[in-house]
Design a protein around this motif. Structure first.
Motif, PDB file in Angstrom:
ATOM      1  N   ASP A   1       0.843  -1.205   0.000  1.00 34.54           N
ATOM      2  CA  ASP A   1       0.000   0.000   0.000  1.00 34.54           C
ATOM      3  C   ASP A   1       0.866   1.238   0.000  1.00 34.54           C
ATOM      4  O   ASP A   1       1.778   1.359   0.831  1.00 34.54           O
ATOM      5  CB  ASP A   1      -0.902   0.040   1.232  1.00 34.54           C
TER       6      ASP A   1
ATOM      7  N   ASP B   1      -9.019   2.038   7.868  1.00 38.46           N
ATOM      8  CA  ASP B   1      -9.466   1.352   6.656  1.00 38.46           C
ATOM      9  C   ASP B   1      -9.700   2.335   5.521  1.00 38.46           C
ATOM     10  O   ASP B   1      -9.352   2.061   4.362  1.00 38.46           O
ATOM     11  CB  ASP B   1     -10.747   0.568   6.947  1.00 38.46           C
ATOM     12  N   ASP B   2     -10.296   3.489   5.839  1.00 37.87           N
ATOM     13  CA  ASP B   2     -10.531   4.497   4.800  1.00 37.87           C
ATOM     14  C   ASP B   2      -9.222   5.035   4.249  1.00 37.87           C
ATOM     15  O   ASP B   2      -9.071   5.234   3.032  1.00 37.87           O
ATOM     16  CB  ASP B   2     -11.369   5.649   5.358  1.00 37.87           C
TER      17      ASP B   2
ATOM     18  N   LEU C   1      -7.678   2.449   2.067  1.00 38.88           N
ATOM     19  CA  LEU C   1      -8.386   2.337   0.797  1.00 38.88           C
ATOM     20  C   LEU C   1      -8.001   3.477  -0.136  1.00 38.88           C
ATOM     21  O   LEU C   1      -7.636   3.258  -1.296  1.00 38.88           O
ATOM     22  CB  LEU C   1      -9.888   2.348   1.052  1.00 38.88           C
TER      23      LEU C   1
ATOM     24  N   ARG D   1      -4.429   3.116  -1.260  1.00 43.46           N
ATOM     25  CA  ARG D   1      -4.253   2.067  -2.262  1.00 43.46           C
ATOM     26  C   ARG D   1      -4.709   2.539  -3.636  1.00 43.46           C
ATOM     27  O   ARG D   1      -4.029   2.303  -4.649  1.00 43.46           O
ATOM     28  CB  ARG D   1      -5.037   0.822  -1.852  1.00 43.46           C
TER      29      ARG D   1
ATOM     30  N   ASP E   1     -16.840   0.997  -5.328  1.00 42.49           N
ATOM     31  CA  ASP E   1     -15.384   0.933  -5.484  1.00 42.49           C
ATOM     32  C   ASP E   1     -14.956   1.514  -6.833  1.00 42.49           C
ATOM     33  O   ASP E   1     -13.955   2.246  -6.921  1.00 42.49           O
ATOM     34  CB  ASP E   1     -14.904  -0.515  -5.375  1.00 42.49           C
TER      35      ASP E   1
END
Length: 933
Positions: A3, A20-21, A24, A27, A194
């Motif tokens: 990441d 997590d955000d 995300l 990434r 997504d």
């Protein structure tokens, strides 16, 4: 897959969604870098990230050297890609952080937690506890809201580094994250979400982060209006409605209808101080753009109401007033003959569209069904909407008026036809030159500027008591005077067009005497915005701005003298005997340092309250705060509660500046929270004894006076008395690059000069933030405490009691704590290496470093906390998520500055990629700090 830009581990399970955000978004950004720039650039960014994290956590020389090895040899195009990667990550991390704050607030509300500090519920609870008797509490609250005013005023400044294009994409990302958090998605929905998020991040990567040309004032106006569209149009009425409901619930049997008191304002397009690009034409265009946005919103809401209110007279009773309103509608469709609400709203829509045409605004996207008589005022539009509300209420379906219609009524009351009250502002020196020329051309006085203060006041008073004009269209005036007179004449016409609320204030920068007030009154008189003689009137609030330490110390006496002057008092009576006074945090800080600035501001308020109390005139304070602590920034809630008792009497205005506007108001959820903080703090500061223990505060004042004197001496010794300091500042920070790049419309200095005195306070603070020194927010505090403890060896317990019992001092310490934590002397030392004179570099940086350690040690002694931000874990978390990724930007900024300056010194034109790289690092570092300007 590795990441890119990975956040640190979550310290608490509650923070896992934040991590997590960030993972995300990081990434997705990494995927965009790899796919668009190639695997080599992606790996370079990843290696830089790892070295930066090691350097941030351990500060080892080998990790700093690793950054040199990785980044220094890079060609400009690759360097630019790395800069963009880290800058965009910091922007994305901010979005995740804001989303998480909203997530945690909702979690507390779902769990039914007790109201948290800064919420309306908490403020009302504090008021009820403070007053005790519910009947008296209701009475006091009713009186409060009858005259309340809470006004955050948007200003444009050279620290505004965001482009509207990037803000728009980031707002969409924030909205999508919030939707994902609130909804349980199916597999297909998750895939679609997504994909949309991936497209948004890819769009962001290919959206130009810097401006190709210098920002125009009109561009700044449009940027300001964007926050009304994204936040204020919806959240201001929503907050008012929520507050009405809370009050009705807390006081059963009562009905609350609040006049909108939360009124966002603006300086953008009216602030001429130091900005030659704000002209009469720009003022005209500003009001036109503001009005156009307002009418667009109204038409959108009226159309939506027409879709909602499909009630048929065959099923529902109709009031005569509604019947008459529907009968005037141009909508004669047979399909809607039995739908009076829709017909009435079609008529209102047509009248609003005709009003736009009469104001020469762009036509609505959705055409009206026919023509209608233009509205003479926003009040007339409001009255028509009230007919619809009353019809729903009196016929048993009042619930249908409690949503969109209720909020639209509040919007029309609050935004009128003008959107936001726009302040005019100009420097007192300019007014002096205008009046000097007017008097000379009219044969009144050959050289007004040569008169002393008493002579000026006497002459101005005589002219204001009379009715004759000084200006003549047949005389030729200098360009400056013609421009200033054009402003006031244009303002008079615009007020007739959009209403008096469109231009209600005229702010005088650098005000230091009664004549400064009277000069503006005379200029307004020339445009018919004030009248003399026995029927004296004043159309605008004349607002003195006291900025320097000396002006703040004289503020009470200055206003006492003005209030004692019959001609000025006569004008003031026509403003309801209400006088607004603005206090300048930025220039006073640059003048005397943050501690002395804060104390003199506190004392000035106390002196002004006494003067106005003696004169029987109501005083309203306008706080000219910036985003950073060095310009009076810090948490607004704490700042309002740190004001002297009696300073916040239900009315307060304060500026919102630079990149802080985006961080506070870019999205509805975050914007609503910040607006709520302002209202809650104003309620508590007005109706509770927030500065309890007056006797203790009286005892603390002499201590603060001594601390201020010591801090002032230390600050002035460095900034104004150390030979070569101005050179050190300019070479060790990106000041010159801030001044010459396309960041804002306003010049960085008020006049061509290298002196610190002539530099605007905003770039002064912003430049120190860029190099991570943050000097204006802490310098002098350590020396002050050290010197005072030498005078009072047993005095530490006194300072500790001040921290415990005095909101002013406690907030001061909290702000110092925050700024010290955000500063990084390791990074600042690298910027010092940009200074060519080695002796100068070592001498001044050694002084800065020593004072930083003194300040940190003093803070530890007083608070008893070994770690910075020991009582602010949320900020610690936020900094841990962002700060390691600022170090590469600082490193690259230094490298780019070195190359850029070498080109300038050699006479070679700097590379465009180099310029853009510097600008993007400025953007990224500002995003990482969040309150740097």
């Amino acid at each position: 897959m590795t990441d890119i830009l990975d956040p640190p581990p979550a310290r608490d399970e509650k923070d896992r969604p934040l991590r997590d955000d960030i993972r995300l978004l990081g990434r997705l950004l990494g995927d965009a870098v790899r796919e668009q720039e190639g695997a080599d650039v992606f790996q370079l960014v990843e290696d830089t990230r790892r070295a930066a994290i090691r350097f941030a956590r351990e500060g080892r020389a080998e990790d700093r050297e690793a950054l040199h090895v990785l980044l220094d040899p890079l060609p400009p195009d690759t360097m630019l890609s790395v800069v963009r990667a880290f800058s965009y990550f910091l922007q994305l991390a901010n979005i995740a952080e804001d989303t998480h704050r909203g997530r945690r607030r909702r979690a507390h509300e779902v769990m039914g937690s007790r109201p948290r500090e800064g919420t309306l519920e908490f403020a009302l609870e504090m008021v009820r506890q403070a007053i005790g008797n519910d009947g008296l509490a209701q009475e006091r609250l009713t009186a409060f809201f009858r005259s309340a005013l809470v006004s955050p005023v948007l200003t444009a400044h050279p620290t505004e580094v965001q482009r509207q294009s990037t803000l728009t994409v980031m707002q969409q990302i924030a909205t999508l994250l919030e939707q994902r958090d609130r909804m349980v998605l199916t597999g297909e929905e998750r895939t679609e979400s997504d994909a949309l998020l991936t497209r948004l991040v890819l769009t962001l990567w290919h959206t130009r982060i810097v401006r190709g040309e210098r920002l125009r004032v009109v561009d700044e106006v449009k940027n300001g209006i964007a926050y009304f569209r994204s936040t204020f149009f919806t959240e201001v009425p929503r907050l008012h409605a929520n507050l009405e409901d809370l009050l009705s619930a807390q006081f059963p049997g009562s009905t609350w209808q609040l006049t909108p008191f939360l009124q966002p304002g603006s300086w953008i397009g009216g602030d001429r101080d130091g900005n030659p690009f704000v002209t009469a034409d720009v003022l005209h265009e500003t009001l036109r753009l503001q009005a156009s946005a307002t009418f667009d919103f109204y038409l959108q809401e009226i159309h939506a109401l027409g879709q909602q209110l499909s009630l048929s007279r065959t099923l529902h009773a109709v009031t005569p007033a509604l019947e008459a309103l529907a009968a005037r509608s141009p909508d004669t469709s047979a399909q809607r003959l039995d739908e009076p609400y829709r017909r009435a709203l079609s008529g209102i829509y047509a009248r609003v569209a005709s009003t736009m045409s009469g104001l020469e605004l762009p036509p609505p996207v959705r055409a009206a069904l026919g023509s209608g008589e233009p509205y003479a005022s926003a009040d007339a539009l409001y009255d028509d909407l009230v007919i619809i509300r009353d019809a729903l209420t009196t016929t048993g379906v009042g619930l249908l008026a409690a949503g969109r219609l209720r909020r639209l009524l509040m919007a029309v009351q609050g935004f009128g036809f003008h959107l936001a009250p726009l302040d005019l502002r100009q420097n007192a020196d300019v007014h002096e030159r205008v009046v000097t020329e007017l008097f000379a051309q009219a044969g009144v006085c050959d050289n007004y500027a040569a008169l002393d203060e008493s002579q000026r006041v006497a002459l101005l008073a005589r002219e204001l008591e009379g009715t004759r004009p000084l200006h003549s269209p047949h005389l030729r005036y200098s360009e400056e005077v013609a421009g200033e007179l054009a402003i006031v004449f244009t303002a008079a016409r615009l007020r007739q067009r959009y209403g008096a609320s469109a231009l209600p204030h005229y702010v005088i920068s650098k005000c230091d005497g009664v004549s400064d007030l009277l000069e503006v009154a005379l200029m307004l008189k020339e445009a018919g915005l004030a009248t003399g003689g026995q029927q004296a009137t004043l159309g605008l609030d004349i607002v003195p701005l006291f900025e320097t330490i000396a002006d703040l110390r004289r503020a009470g006496d200055t206003m006492r003298a003005a209030l004692a002057l019959p001609v000025y008092r006569a004008l003031l009576r026509t403003r309801g005997d209400v006088q607004e006074v603005m206090l300048g945090y930025s220039d006073s800080n640059k003048d005397g340092g943050f501690l002395t600035s804060g104390w003199e501001l506190y004392q000035a308020q106390t002196a002004l309250m006494q003067a106005f109390g003696d004169a029987g005139v109501q005083l309203r304070f306008f706080h000219g705060r910036g985003g950073s602590v060095g310009r009076g920034g810090g948490p607004s809630y704490d700042a309002i509660l740190a004001q002297p008792a009696g300073a916040v009497t239900g009315q307060i205005r304060l500026t919102e500046q630079g990149e802080v506007i985006a961080s506070k108001y870019a999205t509805p959820d975050v914007g609503r929270r910040n607006l709520e903080l302002l209202v809650a703090a104003t309620l508590e500061a007005t109706l509770t004894d927030h500065e309890s223990g007056a006797d203790q505060v009286t005892a603390f004042r002499p201590v603060m006076e001594r601390l201020s004197a010591h801090a002032y001496a230390a600050y002035r010794a460095l900034v104004y008395e150390t030979p070569g300091f101005a050179q050190y500042f300019r070479e060790s920070t990106p000041l010159a690059e801030i001044a010459t790049l396309n960041i804002g419309s306003r010049p960085a200095s008020r006049k061509p000069s290298d002196r610190i005195e002539d530099l605007r306070a905003i770039p002064w603070v912003f430049a120190w933030a860029q190099c991570r020194c943050m000097l204006p927010g802490w310098y002098g505090f350590g020396s002050a405490v050290t010197a005072w403890l030498v005078e009072q060896p047993d005095g530490l317990p006194v300072l500790q009691r001040m921290a415990q019992h005095w909101p002013f001092f406690r907030t001061l310490l909290s702000n110092v704590d925050m700024v010290l934590a955000k500063s990084d002397l390791r990074v600042a030392s690298r910027y010092s290496e940009l200074v060519q004179d080695e002796t100068l570099r070592r001498t001044i940086f050694a002084a800065i470093e020593a004072e930083w350690h003194r300040t940190r040690d003093a803070l530890r002694q007083i608070t008893g906390q070994d770690q910075l931000l020991a009582d602010n874990p949320l900020l610690v978390r936020s900094m841990a998520n962002r700060f390691p990724y600022m170090d590469p930007l600082n490193h690259l900024q230094i490298a780019l500055l070195q190359r850029h300056r070498e080109h300038v010194a050699s006479g070679t034109a700097p590379d465009d990629l180099m310029r853009r790289g510097i600008h993007i690092t400025i953007n990224g570092i500002a995003a990482g700090l969040r309150n740097s300007g």
